[in-house]
Scaffold this active site. Structure first.
Site, PDB file in Angstrom:
ATOM      1  N   TYR A 155     -14.703   5.888   8.273  1.00  0.00           N
ATOM      2  CA  TYR A 155     -13.678   6.329   7.325  1.00  0.00           C
ATOM      3  C   TYR A 155     -14.105   5.926   5.927  1.00  0.00           C
ATOM      4  O   TYR A 155     -14.361   4.752   5.654  1.00  0.00           O
ATOM      5  CB  TYR A 155     -12.344   5.662   7.677  1.00  0.00           C
ATOM      6  CG  TYR A 155     -11.161   6.052   6.828  1.00  0.00           C
ATOM      7  CD1 TYR A 155     -10.139   6.833   7.353  1.00  0.00           C
ATOM      8  CD2 TYR A 155     -11.023   5.605   5.518  1.00  0.00           C
ATOM      9  CE1 TYR A 155      -9.032   7.168   6.591  1.00  0.00           C
ATOM     10  CE2 TYR A 155      -9.922   5.940   4.744  1.00  0.00           C
ATOM     11  CZ  TYR A 155      -8.930   6.715   5.296  1.00  0.00           C
ATOM     12  OH  TYR A 155      -7.833   7.056   4.536  1.00  0.00           O
ATOM     13  N   THR A 158      -4.773  10.586  -0.680  1.00  0.00           N
ATOM     14  CA  THR A 158      -6.137  10.385  -0.195  1.00  0.00           C
ATOM     15  C   THR A 158      -6.491  11.406   0.874  1.00  0.00           C
ATOM     16  O   THR A 158      -5.636  12.069   1.452  1.00  0.00           O
ATOM     17  CB  THR A 158      -6.320   8.978   0.398  1.00  0.00           C
ATOM     18  OG1 THR A 158      -5.417   8.815   1.503  1.00  0.00           O
ATOM     19  CG2 THR A 158      -6.062   7.914  -0.645  1.00  0.00           C
ATOM     20  N   HIS A 201       0.785  -1.232   0.000  1.00  0.00           N
ATOM     21  CA  HIS A 201       0.000   0.000   0.000  1.00  0.00           C
ATOM     22  C   HIS A 201       0.821   1.288   0.000  1.00  0.00           C
ATOM     23  O   HIS A 201       0.328   2.343  -0.394  1.00  0.00           O
ATOM     24  CB  HIS A 201      -0.921   0.007   1.229  1.00  0.00           C
ATOM     25  CG  HIS A 201      -2.182   0.793   1.029  1.00  0.00           C
ATOM     26  ND1 HIS A 201      -2.257   1.905   0.206  1.00  0.00           N
ATOM     27  CD2 HIS A 201      -3.429   0.641   1.533  1.00  0.00           C
ATOM     28  CE1 HIS A 201      -3.482   2.381   0.230  1.00  0.00           C
ATOM     29  NE2 HIS A 201      -4.215   1.633   1.023  1.00  0.00           N
TER      30      HIS A 201
END
Length: 770
Positions: free
Chosen positions: A580, A593, A468
């Site tokens: 979230y 993000t 990630h």
């Protein structure tokens, strides 16, 4: 030893008659072709640097400016207003030569000035975000003019990175606005005394320490390309010392209903080829930049580290290592590691040749070397033990060379010996097992440090697992969409399921990697196995309706689903939680993000009204959906809450000061972590003629131990795929007395149907099978 001899370009032997020199023309030819390919890539990069360096102009526009200046000079006019004569005075040439050269110098300077002016105008246009807040179908005249100007400046076909220098920088929001938005988001989650206390903490922070931290942050924003991204990558991802498997890595699935071929080697051949074709497009910058509404570009910086990238462990922080190019991939099969060369004589192997090479690996019956089979578990466990093991056992010798082959590979491929997919007597349970397999596998048959790992199953099903830190899911999803579409619709298969193309039978076999691993080297498997056993996954294709029906209600599909999740959580747990939802900030340079706090006053009011049977549900639902859309727009345009507060917290740590407000805000758990994976290249999938070629999307593990991870993908007009995860160890997400495969049953109650007056708003049905 044949491969070893071929790798030597020349040999010589001293004899009584002199030196006997033996040349290997095959090796010399390989060296020559490799050099030619390398120089071609260098030339391509240089050419692309020039093209994107002058964008939105073109290199040929320089010639137009030169001709125009020379033509005006020929007409006895001085367009430079004396500058050309000033340049002539400093040139030691003849009069005619001075005139020509000074005109060229002035034309070049004028051309560069025009490029800077055009780029500045483009940057100003891309800084306009009011279009996002206008109602659908009601476009203002300002936005219409803005779109026209943007189309004019973007009329030239851009390369992948053409817009990068024209994208605006992420702005630092006013601290007053951020604190105010935070308090509004926290209100439905706090009691009156708790909210009063939090308001007092926020007021003290805003009036004292906050302004000081804000000044430092603004200074960074002036200096850095993006004031968030580097800290976000380092502190959220690379400094994490726990396992990245499940906790950070995420997965992507194959087609839901279709497996293009049941032959494992053939599926691997086409998949590897499609990925390498995508890499070629990235290297040549031939990919079209992703653009919203076909005109607004998104940042493409995350594509730079897609291939040839590995995360390496450290004591305090990991490091992302990226190499320019790699001509091989690393392959794992039944405990053995291989290096598979995918180029020969300067060309990419055909899909059929790659299938042939993969089949050689599958047919290899040699056993794993001691310690080799479960070596991948080092990447699945804690980071510090992996660092120490690496330093002790993999810093030199054959272990280092073999580890380099994995880490420098274009990507990692696992030839899994299991079968996965939906087919079988238990399709729902099979999808759950498929998700868990992609998320963590056996904990040692993936290389979780690679930018992404491809998994090809025994029955031809495929999937991927992605690290990630280097990029977010939409970037990997774009790659995976291209791979699936290219595999199924462009490369294709023969009638008997094999790849198309010819085979050069003289290709050297894939190289087994050699290891000398002590028995104590791999100590991470127990930690990884406990984590994998604890996570529970469920995949649910929802087919009753999709975005087509939702849009008829004039409601955002994303807002619709998010409100449905709030209702689901309330019915499951009897309350609300901090929620979230990932939103992108790629409208800005190097944007990643931002968080959309989906649990709002408006969504909570709707859920409570619905549960109590009030008649005003329709109005409250409309308010909740509009509020969610506004929050999403604010996050995308740089006015989010959480990244700003996160960076203020980092500054406070650098300054060595404590903030009770920031400490409390950043310690709040996200019990409901959600993300939408949008389909970005619908033109690649002809769902009208091929409705079965539907992607399942992907998912991730839960962020909080007592929470849920929910990923969803809206496919076409009539389908939404959900991926839900939780942990068995949490008693609140596991119903006592229910087997582990049913542990998510409590999250989505029997029917998230909305009673009258909402007969059409059936949000999400029960996720789990009975």
């Amino acid at each position: 030893m044949a491969e070893a001899h071929q790798a030597v370009a020349f040999q010589f032997t001293i004899t009584p008659e002199g030196i006997d020199l033996q040349l290997s023309y095959q090796a010399l030819n390989q060296i020559y072709l490799s050099g030619v390919r390398s120089w071609k890539k260098r030339f391509s990069r240089l050419r692309n640097s020039v093209i994107k360096g002058v964008y939105p102009a073109s290199p040929s526009s320089w010639l137009f400016v030169v001709i125009a200046i020379l033509a005006t000079m020929y007409m006895r006019s001085d367009p430079s207003m004396g500058l050309i004569k000033m340049i002539q005075q400093h040139l030691p040439l003849s009069t005619q030569g001075q005139t020509m050269l000074s005109a060229l110098v002035f034309s070049t300077l004028l051309w560069l000035s025009l490029i800077l002016a055009l780029r500045f105008c483009l940057k100003l246009l891309l800084s306009y975000h009011q279009w996002m807040f206008e109602q659908h179908g009601r476009v203002s005249n300002t936005t219409k003019v803005w779109v026209t100007l943007l189309r004019l400046l973007s009329s030239r076909k851009p390369l992948l990175y053409s817009y990068q220098t024209s994208l605006p920088h992420l702005p630092v929001p006013p601290i007053k606005d951020t604190v105010s938005r935070y308090l509004k988001s926290a209100r439905p989650l706090l009691t009156d005394p708790e909210f009063k206390r939090m308001t007092e903490l926020a007021d003290r922070f805003e009036s004292n320490l906050g302004n000081r931290l804000q000044r430092y942050l603004k200074l960074k924003a002036l200096w850095a390309t993006n004031y968030v991204s580097d800290w976000w990558e380092e502190y959220i991802y690379l400094r994490g010392r726990g396992p990245i498997m499940v906790n950070s890595n995420y997965y992507g699935m194959d087609f839901l209903y279709v497996t293009p071929t049941p032959i494992q080697a053939a599926r691997a051949g086409n998949t590897i080829t499609a990925l390498l074709l995508y890499r070629r497009k990235v290297n040549r910058e031939e990919l079209k930049p992703v653009r919203l509404r076909t005109v607004i570009p998104l940042c493409a910086a995350q594509c730079e580290r897609m291939f040839n990238t590995t995360r390496t462990p450290g004591v305090e922080t990991d490091v992302l290592q990226h190499w320019q190019d790699s001509e091989f991939v690393a392959v794992y099969h039944k405990g053995r590691f291989f290096r598979l060369w995918v180029y020969t004589a300067g060309r990419l192997l055909s899909p059929r040749e790659i299938e042939h090479q993969i089949q050689r690996i599958l047919d290899d019956l040699s056993p794993p070397q001691p310690g080799e089979e479960k070596l991948g578990a080092l990447t699945a466990g804690e980071r510090v033990p992996w660092f120490h093991t690496r330093e002790q056992h993999f810093s030199s010798g054959i272990n280092k060379r073999s580890l380099d082959s994995i880490e420098r590979a274009a990507f990692f491929v696992t030839l899994d010996d299991e079968e996965q997919g939906m087919s079988g007597e238990d399709p729902a349970g099979n999808l759950d097992r498929y998700a868990k397999s992609l998320l963590h596998g056996k904990c040692y048959d993936r290389w979780f440090d690679k930018s992404f790992s491809i998994v090809i199953y025994k029955n031809g099903k495929s999937g991927l697992n992605a690290e990630h830190s280097w990029a977010d899911a939409p970037t990997v999803a774009h790659l995976w969409e291209y791979t699936l579409a290219t595999d199924a619709f462009q490369l294709g298969y023969t009638e008997d399921g094999h790849c198309k193309g010819d085979v050069d039978r003289s290709l050297p076999s894939p190289q087994r990697l050699a290891w000398d691993i002590p028995s104590e080297a791999c100590s991470s498997l127990a930690v990884a196995q406990a984590l994998a056993d604890d996570v529970d996954c469920h995949v649910f294709p929802f087919r009753e309706f999709g975005k087509g029906r939702i849009k008829k209600l004039r409601v955002s599909p994303d807002a619709f689903i998010q409100i449905g999740l709030q209702l689901a959580y309330f019915r499951d747990r009897g309350g609300f939680c901090l929620t979230y939802e990932a939103s992108m900030t790629r409208l800005f340079r190097e944007g990643r993000t931002e968080t959309v706090r989906s649990c709002s006053n408006e969504s909570c009011a709707f859920v409570r009204a619905l549960e109590s049977g009030e008649d005003q549900c329709r109005r409250l639902f409309k308010l909740a959906s509009e509020r969610h859309q506004n929050l999403y727009r604010l996050a995308m345009t740089g006015d989010g809450i959480d990244r700003h507060l996160f960076c203020l917290y980092v500054v406070s740590k650098y300054l060595g000061v404590e903030s009770p407000f920031l400490k409390e805000v950043l310690s709040e758990p996200w019990r409901l972590s959600t993300s939408q994976t949008p389909v970005q290249q619908m033109e690649l999938f002809d769902l009208k003629n091929h409705p079965d070629f539907i992607s399942l999307g992907g998912g991730f593990g839960p962020v909080a131990d007592d929470g849920y991870g929910v990923s969803y993908i809206i496919v076409g007009e009539d389908m939404i795929n959900f991926h839900v995860s939780s942990k068995h160890s949490c008693g609140e997400t596991v119903i006592p007395g229910v087997s582990p495969s049913f542990s998510l049953r409590g999250f989505v109650p029997q029917c998230l149907g909305v009673p009258p007056p909402f007969p059409t708003l059936v949000l999400i049905r029960y996720f789990l099978h009975f």
